[in-house]
Motif scaffolding. Structure first.
Motif, PDB file in Angstrom:
ATOM      1  N   ALA A 133      -6.522   4.112   2.857  1.00  0.00           N
ATOM      2  CA  ALA A 133      -6.495   2.666   3.073  1.00  0.00           C
ATOM      3  C   ALA A 133      -7.924   2.109   3.229  1.00  0.00           C
ATOM      4  O   ALA A 133      -8.197   0.980   2.831  1.00  0.00           O
ATOM      5  CB  ALA A 133      -5.668   2.333   4.309  1.00  0.00           C
ATOM      6  N   ARG A 134      -8.817   2.907   3.818  1.00  0.00           N
ATOM      7  CA  ARG A 134     -10.221   2.480   3.984  1.00  0.00           C
ATOM      8  C   ARG A 134     -11.077   2.827   2.793  1.00  0.00           C
ATOM      9  O   ARG A 134     -12.286   2.598   2.799  1.00  0.00           O
ATOM     10  CB  ARG A 134     -10.793   3.108   5.251  1.00  0.00           C
ATOM     11  N   GLY A 135     -10.484   3.397   1.744  1.00  0.00           N
ATOM     12  CA  GLY A 135     -11.222   3.724   0.534  1.00  0.00           C
ATOM     13  C   GLY A 135     -12.041   4.989   0.618  1.00  0.00           C
ATOM     14  O   GLY A 135     -12.953   5.200  -0.171  1.00  0.00           O
TER      15      GLY A 135
ATOM     16  N   MET B  32      -0.900  13.609   7.510  1.00  0.00           N
ATOM     17  CA  MET B  32      -0.512  12.592   6.528  1.00  0.00           C
ATOM     18  C   MET B  32      -0.961  11.202   6.972  1.00  0.00           C
ATOM     19  O   MET B  32      -1.469  10.422   6.162  1.00  0.00           O
ATOM     20  CB  MET B  32       0.999  12.623   6.309  1.00  0.00           C
ATOM     21  N   LEU B  33      -0.779  10.894   8.247  1.00  0.00           N
ATOM     22  CA  LEU B  33      -1.215   9.584   8.746  1.00  0.00           C
ATOM     23  C   LEU B  33      -2.735   9.437   8.657  1.00  0.00           C
ATOM     24  O   LEU B  33      -3.240   8.367   8.304  1.00  0.00           O
ATOM     25  CB  LEU B  33      -0.732   9.374  10.183  1.00  0.00           C
ATOM     26  N   THR B  34      -3.451  10.504   8.970  1.00  0.00           N
ATOM     27  CA  THR B  34      -4.913  10.472   8.848  1.00  0.00           C
ATOM     28  C   THR B  34      -5.312  10.262   7.398  1.00  0.00           C
ATOM     29  O   THR B  34      -6.208   9.464   7.096  1.00  0.00           O
ATOM     30  CB  THR B  34      -5.535  11.769   9.404  1.00  0.00           C
ATOM     31  N   GLN B  35      -4.640  10.967   6.491  1.00  0.00           N
ATOM     32  CA  GLN B  35      -4.934  10.834   5.066  1.00  0.00           C
ATOM     33  C   GLN B  35      -4.656   9.420   4.573  1.00  0.00           C
ATOM     34  O   GLN B  35      -5.456   8.823   3.866  1.00  0.00           O
ATOM     35  CB  GLN B  35      -4.113  11.840   4.244  1.00  0.00           C
ATOM     36  N   LEU B  36      -3.511   8.853   4.977  1.00  0.00           N
ATOM     37  CA  LEU B  36      -3.180   7.474   4.586  1.00  0.00           C
ATOM     38  C   LEU B  36      -4.227   6.493   5.108  1.00  0.00           C
ATOM     39  O   LEU B  36      -4.630   5.570   4.405  1.00  0.00           O
ATOM     40  CB  LEU B  36      -1.787   7.097   5.101  1.00  0.00           C
ATOM     41  N   GLY B  37      -4.676   6.704   6.348  1.00  0.00           N
ATOM     42  CA  GLY B  37      -5.718   5.833   6.902  1.00  0.00           C
ATOM     43  C   GLY B  37      -7.001   5.909   6.100  1.00  0.00           C
ATOM     44  O   GLY B  37      -7.655   4.887   5.843  1.00  0.00           O
ATOM     45  N   GLU B  38      -7.380   7.115   5.709  1.00  0.00           N
ATOM     46  CA  GLU B  38      -8.601   7.277   4.911  1.00  0.00           C
ATOM     47  C   GLU B  38      -8.435   6.623   3.537  1.00  0.00           C
ATOM     48  O   GLU B  38      -9.356   5.951   3.056  1.00  0.00           O
ATOM     49  CB  GLU B  38      -8.942   8.759   4.760  1.00  0.00           C
TER      50      GLU B  38
ATOM     51  N   PHE C 197       0.833  -1.207   0.000  1.00  0.00           N
ATOM     52  CA  PHE C 197       0.000   0.000   0.000  1.00  0.00           C
ATOM     53  C   PHE C 197       0.866   1.255   0.000  1.00  0.00           C
ATOM     54  O   PHE C 197       0.682   2.174  -0.796  1.00  0.00           O
ATOM     55  CB  PHE C 197      -0.942  -0.008   1.213  1.00  0.00           C
ATOM     56  N   LEU C 198       1.852   1.302   0.907  1.00  0.00           N
ATOM     57  CA  LEU C 198       2.699   2.493   1.031  1.00  0.00           C
ATOM     58  C   LEU C 198       3.562   2.715  -0.209  1.00  0.00           C
ATOM     59  O   LEU C 198       3.809   3.860  -0.603  1.00  0.00           O
ATOM     60  CB  LEU C 198       3.557   2.401   2.288  1.00  0.00           C
ATOM     61  N   GLU C 199       4.025   1.625  -0.842  1.00  0.00           N
ATOM     62  CA  GLU C 199       4.829   1.752  -2.066  1.00  0.00           C
ATOM     63  C   GLU C 199       4.024   2.366  -3.205  1.00  0.00           C
ATOM     64  O   GLU C 199       4.587   2.985  -4.107  1.00  0.00           O
ATOM     65  CB  GLU C 199       5.387   0.392  -2.482  1.00  0.00           C
ATOM     66  N   ALA C 200       2.703   2.211  -3.168  1.00  0.00           N
ATOM     67  CA  ALA C 200       1.849   2.742  -4.233  1.00  0.00           C
ATOM     68  C   ALA C 200       1.479   4.211  -4.016  1.00  0.00           C
ATOM     69  O   ALA C 200       0.869   4.827  -4.886  1.00  0.00           O
ATOM     70  CB  ALA C 200       0.577   1.900  -4.336  1.00  0.00           C
TER      71      ALA C 200
END
Length: 125
Positions: free
Chosen positions: A122-124, A114-120, A84-87
């Motif tokens: 990841a949940r689509g 950034m962490l909040t954004q990545l979490g969102e 996920f992070l590599e993409a």
């Protein structure tokens, strides 16, 4: 594989679900709703249906009877997280974090955004 006698293993399970609530009966006996935190129903062609009850951690609830127990290993989230992070496009992440309405000015607020954004993502969301 050791298989139980079909007659001995068969139980009548009735689930009445509406909204976020489900009433469960096994062989006509009601199960305390607070004793079950989730359930799964599966049925593969040529096999009998299975109901998996996820028992809540309650010290005063007692269970008895026969069951086929399956122990599942929790998958390691590392490899999936790495893919996920590599993409992630770093420029898109920074742009999204900097335009968030909840971005603050306190220390580490950009990292938090950034962490909040990545979490969102990841949940689509």
């Amino acid at each position: 594989m050791d298989r139980m006698n079909d007659t001995a293993a068969a139980r009548r399970v009735e689930i009445t679900a509406q909204g976020g609530r489900a009433d469960i009966e096994i062989d006509g006996t009601s199960i305390d709703p607070s004793a079950i935190k989730a359930y799964t129903v599966s049925h593969f062609a040529g096999e009998r249906p299975e109901v998996l009850l996820h028992v809540a951690d309650r010290g005063d609830t007692q269970w008895s009877g026969m069951a086929r127990v399956t122990v599942a290993d929790v998958p390691d989230p590392g490899p999936a997280a790495a893919v996920f992070l590599e993409a992630i496009d770093p420029e898109a992440l920074e742009r999204a974090a900097l335009t968030r309405p909840d971005l603050g000015s306190e220390p580490y607020s950009l990292t938090r955004a950034m962490l909040t954004q990545l979490g969102e993502w990841a949940r689509g969301l």
